[in-house]
Scaffold this motif. Structure first.
Motif, PDB file in Angstrom:
ATOM      1  N   ALA A 119      42.465  40.556  28.874  1.00  0.00           N
ATOM      2  CA  ALA A 119      41.099  41.011  29.186  1.00  0.00           C
ATOM      3  C   ALA A 119      40.776  40.644  30.626  1.00  0.00           C
ATOM      4  O   ALA A 119      40.335  39.533  30.923  1.00  0.00           O
ATOM      5  CB  ALA A 119      40.104  40.365  28.231  1.00  0.00           C
ATOM      6  N   LYS A 120      41.001  41.599  31.538  1.00  0.00           N
ATOM      7  CA  LYS A 120      40.957  41.211  32.954  1.00  0.00           C
ATOM      8  C   LYS A 120      39.544  41.060  33.500  1.00  0.00           C
ATOM      9  O   LYS A 120      39.369  40.794  34.699  1.00  0.00           O
ATOM     10  CB  LYS A 120      41.769  42.185  33.799  1.00  0.00           C
ATOM     11  CG  LYS A 120      41.128  43.526  33.991  1.00  0.00           C
ATOM     12  CD  LYS A 120      41.820  44.235  35.143  1.00  0.00           C
ATOM     13  CE  LYS A 120      41.185  45.586  35.377  1.00  0.00           C
ATOM     14  NZ  LYS A 120      41.483  46.128  36.663  1.00  0.00           N
ATOM     15  N   VAL A 121      38.538  41.183  32.628  1.00  0.00           N
ATOM     16  CA  VAL A 121      37.159  41.037  33.079  1.00  0.00           C
ATOM     17  C   VAL A 121      36.927  39.675  33.739  1.00  0.00           C
ATOM     18  O   VAL A 121      36.113  39.554  34.648  1.00  0.00           O
ATOM     19  CB  VAL A 121      36.172  41.325  31.917  1.00  0.00           C
ATOM     20  CG1 VAL A 121      36.379  40.370  30.753  1.00  0.00           C
ATOM     21  CG2 VAL A 121      34.733  41.312  32.380  1.00  0.00           C
ATOM     22  N   LEU A 126      27.094  34.292  43.833  1.00  0.00           N
ATOM     23  CA  LEU A 126      27.105  35.656  43.312  1.00  0.00           C
ATOM     24  C   LEU A 126      28.445  36.258  43.725  1.00  0.00           C
ATOM     25  O   LEU A 126      28.742  36.357  44.916  1.00  0.00           O
ATOM     26  CB  LEU A 126      25.961  36.497  43.902  1.00  0.00           C
ATOM     27  CG  LEU A 126      24.544  35.918  43.852  1.00  0.00           C
ATOM     28  CD1 LEU A 126      23.536  36.914  44.445  1.00  0.00           C
ATOM     29  CD2 LEU A 126      24.133  35.575  42.423  1.00  0.00           C
ATOM     30  N   LYS A 127      29.272  36.603  42.738  1.00  0.00           N
ATOM     31  CA  LYS A 127      30.589  37.182  43.055  1.00  0.00           C
ATOM     32  C   LYS A 127      30.576  38.679  42.723  1.00  0.00           C
ATOM     33  O   LYS A 127      30.175  39.073  41.625  1.00  0.00           O
ATOM     34  CB  LYS A 127      31.684  36.456  42.269  1.00  0.00           C
ATOM     35  CG  LYS A 127      33.084  36.992  42.520  1.00  0.00           C
ATOM     36  CD  LYS A 127      33.573  37.902  41.423  1.00  0.00           C
ATOM     37  CE  LYS A 127      34.864  38.627  41.767  1.00  0.00           C
ATOM     38  NZ  LYS A 127      35.379  39.450  40.689  1.00  0.00           N
ATOM     39  N   PHE A 128      31.006  39.491  43.672  1.00  0.00           N
ATOM     40  CA  PHE A 128      31.056  40.939  43.440  1.00  0.00           C
ATOM     41  C   PHE A 128      32.511  41.412  43.485  1.00  0.00           C
ATOM     42  O   PHE A 128      33.226  41.174  44.461  1.00  0.00           O
ATOM     43  CB  PHE A 128      30.214  41.672  44.495  1.00  0.00           C
ATOM     44  CG  PHE A 128      28.739  41.387  44.328  1.00  0.00           C
ATOM     45  CD1 PHE A 128      27.961  42.143  43.470  1.00  0.00           C
ATOM     46  CD2 PHE A 128      28.143  40.321  44.995  1.00  0.00           C
ATOM     47  CE1 PHE A 128      26.616  41.855  43.277  1.00  0.00           C
ATOM     48  CE2 PHE A 128      26.802  40.023  44.812  1.00  0.00           C
ATOM     49  CZ  PHE A 128      26.034  40.795  43.951  1.00  0.00           C
ATOM     50  N   ARG A 130      46.475  37.741  41.793  1.00  0.00           N
ATOM     51  CA  ARG A 130      45.663  38.936  41.553  1.00  0.00           C
ATOM     52  C   ARG A 130      44.412  38.614  40.720  1.00  0.00           C
ATOM     53  O   ARG A 130      44.469  37.798  39.814  1.00  0.00           O
ATOM     54  CB  ARG A 130      46.479  40.026  40.856  1.00  0.00           C
ATOM     55  CG  ARG A 130      47.611  40.616  41.680  1.00  0.00           C
ATOM     56  CD  ARG A 130      47.191  41.150  43.039  1.00  0.00           C
ATOM     57  NE  ARG A 130      46.121  42.151  43.023  1.00  0.00           N
ATOM     58  CZ  ARG A 130      46.295  43.457  42.933  1.00  0.00           C
ATOM     59  NH1 ARG A 130      47.512  43.943  42.837  1.00  0.00           N
ATOM     60  NH2 ARG A 130      45.266  44.280  42.959  1.00  0.00           N
ATOM     61  N   GLY A 131      43.349  39.286  41.093  1.00  0.00           N
ATOM     62  CA  GLY A 131      42.068  39.032  40.412  1.00  0.00           C
ATOM     63  C   GLY A 131      41.453  37.705  40.836  1.00  0.00           C
ATOM     64  O   GLY A 131      40.510  37.207  40.224  1.00  0.00           O
ATOM     65  N   GLY A 132      42.000  37.112  41.911  1.00  0.00           N
ATOM     66  CA  GLY A 132      41.682  35.735  42.291  1.00  0.00           C
ATOM     67  C   GLY A 132      40.277  35.498  42.832  1.00  0.00           C
ATOM     68  O   GLY A 132      39.865  34.345  42.981  1.00  0.00           O
ATOM     69  N   SER A 133      39.528  36.548  43.087  1.00  0.00           N
ATOM     70  CA  SER A 133      38.156  36.315  43.581  1.00  0.00           C
ATOM     71  C   SER A 133      37.319  35.599  42.530  1.00  0.00           C
ATOM     72  O   SER A 133      36.385  34.876  42.873  1.00  0.00           O
ATOM     73  CB  SER A 133      37.486  37.632  43.958  1.00  0.00           C
ATOM     74  OG  SER A 133      38.201  38.231  45.003  1.00  0.00           O
ATOM     75  N   ASP A 134      37.626  35.812  41.257  1.00  0.00           N
ATOM     76  CA  ASP A 134      36.920  35.070  40.203  1.00  0.00           C
ATOM     77  C   ASP A 134      37.181  33.571  40.380  1.00  0.00           C
ATOM     78  O   ASP A 134      36.256  32.754  40.292  1.00  0.00           O
ATOM     79  CB  ASP A 134      37.423  35.483  38.801  1.00  0.00           C
ATOM     80  CG  ASP A 134      37.063  36.917  38.451  1.00  0.00           C
ATOM     81  OD1 ASP A 134      36.120  37.458  39.041  1.00  0.00           O
ATOM     82  OD2 ASP A 134      37.747  37.497  37.573  1.00  0.00           O
ATOM     83  N   ALA A 135      38.454  33.237  40.636  1.00  0.00           N
ATOM     84  CA  ALA A 135      38.811  31.819  40.818  1.00  0.00           C
ATOM     85  C   ALA A 135      38.145  31.257  42.076  1.00  0.00           C
ATOM     86  O   ALA A 135      37.713  30.099  42.094  1.00  0.00           O
ATOM     87  CB  ALA A 135      40.325  31.670  40.893  1.00  0.00           C
TER      88      ALA A 135
HETATM   89 MG    MG Z   1      38.581  41.115  38.524  1.00  0.00          MG
END
Ligand code: MG
Ligand code: ADP
Ligand code: ASP
Length: 402
Positions: free
Chosen positions: A207-209, A6-8, A149-154
């Motif tokens: 789309a940075k979602v 689960l990623k928040f 940046r945004g790397g928590s998704d990765a």
């Molecule tokens: Mg993000």
């Protein structure tokens, strides 16, 4: 019983109340008998705030120390979330990048996760919730690294692969992937299912979602993703391989970004080797050139070459073009007030007329196209930044996405 990631994201843990709310979501999942690994971003705005602090010291702040600084944002969020779970009687434990450890390869600020020791975390999952910081790891030398940046998704996708989980659920502040940014285009529609290919294009084009490298890894290892809301119970968007998707529309989504700049070299010689002389030093300096346009020369000796680059690379690029003796031109023009607007859809290949309809729509809005690039499933144009939302809305309507 399922094993889940689960990623928040940052907004989901943006305040103490939100962290307490997230703790309740996790509690429910854990008490349903699932094994839960949570990946957490820094509280919203924190990473930007830390970057600003570093810039007060230097615009070229040391890259190693920048990673030490930036990784602290996620550390705070992990500890607060673990504490919030413990407070509601759920056993929880956070592992920092060096404790897990989360091993990375590659440079500071731009590393990539290659392994995580699973033993002690897997053992803990039988009794409690494991909390792992997104966006970071440690190098083989033991230095703290961050992964972009945004790397928590990765991070979430890498952990889904390494821990072999049943799901990888990306909780965020919108309830799925939309045909365009729902915060900017209110008529955008939620997409129930989307292929990795299309999601990768949408992410890469703004789309940075979902972060694009996360989608790339998911595609490579065939890890299904689910994007859903932290704040509502609505069904989210499933991202997986193409076979399960019906393409009734030619275009799936419209994305935009304001990260580009355009350069035009006026009056370069029209002979073999000139383009190579221009782009070779840019490549050596790791400047990524995106779209290139060369005009047909009118006097057979001189022509103009335009190309786009990342806006952050503009200064560096101009310096190279100004100083490299192999590069000759009469005039250099640059424009960093441009945006890239793109339509994406796996159904585009089999639908004639998509290109024409896009150009006609933009013409109707009196929007001038400065550059064009295409691939099988996307069509991008560079336009004046002021026209961005007008263009996105028009394309959204033309391709029946409203
Ligand atoms: Mg993000
Ligand atoms: P998080 O902090 O959870 O990682 P992000 O801010 O990175 O969240 O991504 C979510 C944001 O992405 C949304 O708030 C939305 O404004 C933006 N976004 C851009 N394009 C889209 C799209 N096509 N569908 C959904 N959200 C989008
Ligand atoms: N906190 C990091 C960032 O803002 C990572 C993330 O949010 O995914 O880029």
């Amino acid at each position: 019983m399922l094993k889940k990631i689960l990623k928040f994201g940052g907004t989901s843990v943006g305040s103490i109340e939100r962290i307490q709310h997230v703790a309740k979501i996790i509690k429910k999942e854990f008490e349903s008998g699932n094994k839960i690994i949570v990946v957490v971003s820094a509280m919203s705005g924190k990473t930007n705030e830390l970057i600003s602090l570093s810039k007060e010291i230097s615009e070229n702040f040391d890259r190693r120390e920048l990673d030490v600084l930036l990784s602290s944002g996620e550390q705070v969020a992990c500890a607060l979330l673990a504490g919030a779970l413990i407070e509601i009687n759920i056993k929880a434990k956070s592992w920092m990048n060096w404790q897990a450890p989360i091993l990375t390869d590659g440079d500071n600020n731009n590393a990539r996760i290659i392994n995580v020791s699973t033993g002690q975390i897997n053992k803990f999952l039988k009794e409690g919730v494991a909390i792992i910081p997104g966006f970071q790891g440690i190098s083989k030398n033991g230095d703290i690294t961050t992964i972009g940046r945004g790397g928590s998704d990765a991070s979430a996708v890498a952990l889904a692969k390494i821990f072999n989980t049943d799901t990888c659920e990306i909780y965020t502040d919108v309830d799925g992937v939309y045909s365009s940014d729902p915060n900017k285009i209110p008529v955008a529609k939620k997409i129930a299912k989307i292929s990795y290919d299309e999601m990768l294009e949408l992410s890469s084009l703004g789309a940075k979602v979902m972060q694009s490298s996360a989608v790339q890894t998911a595609m490579m290892y065939n890890i299904p993703l689910e994007v859903k809301s932290t704040f509502t119970n609505r069904v989210g968007t499933k991202i997986f391989d193409q076979q399960n998707i019906d393409y009734s529309k030619s275009v799936t989504g419209v994305a935009y970004s304001k990260d580009d700049a355009k350069i035009t070299l006026v009056g370069v010689q029209d002979k073999p080797g000139v383009a190579a002389n221009i782009f070779e030093p840019l490549n050596k300096a790791q400047i990524n050139v995106d779209m290139v346009i060369q005009n047909i020369s009118s006097n057979a000796k001189k022509t103009d070459i335009s190309f786009t680059i990342k806006r952050d690379d503009l200064e560096k690029t101009i310096k190279i073009l100004d100083t490299n003796k192999e590069i000759n031109y009469q005039n250099l023009l640059h424009n960093d007030k441009v945006s890239k607007v793109s339509i994406v859809g796996a159904g585009m290949v089999s639908t004639p007329g998509v290109t024409y309809r896009m150009f006609r729509g933009l013409a109707e809005e009196k929007i001038n196209i400065l550059a064009i690039s295409t691939s099988e499933i996307k069509l991008s144009v560079i336009i004046d930044e002021d026209n961005t939302l007008k263009a996105v809305k028009k394309l959204h309507t033309i391709f029946e996405l409203d």
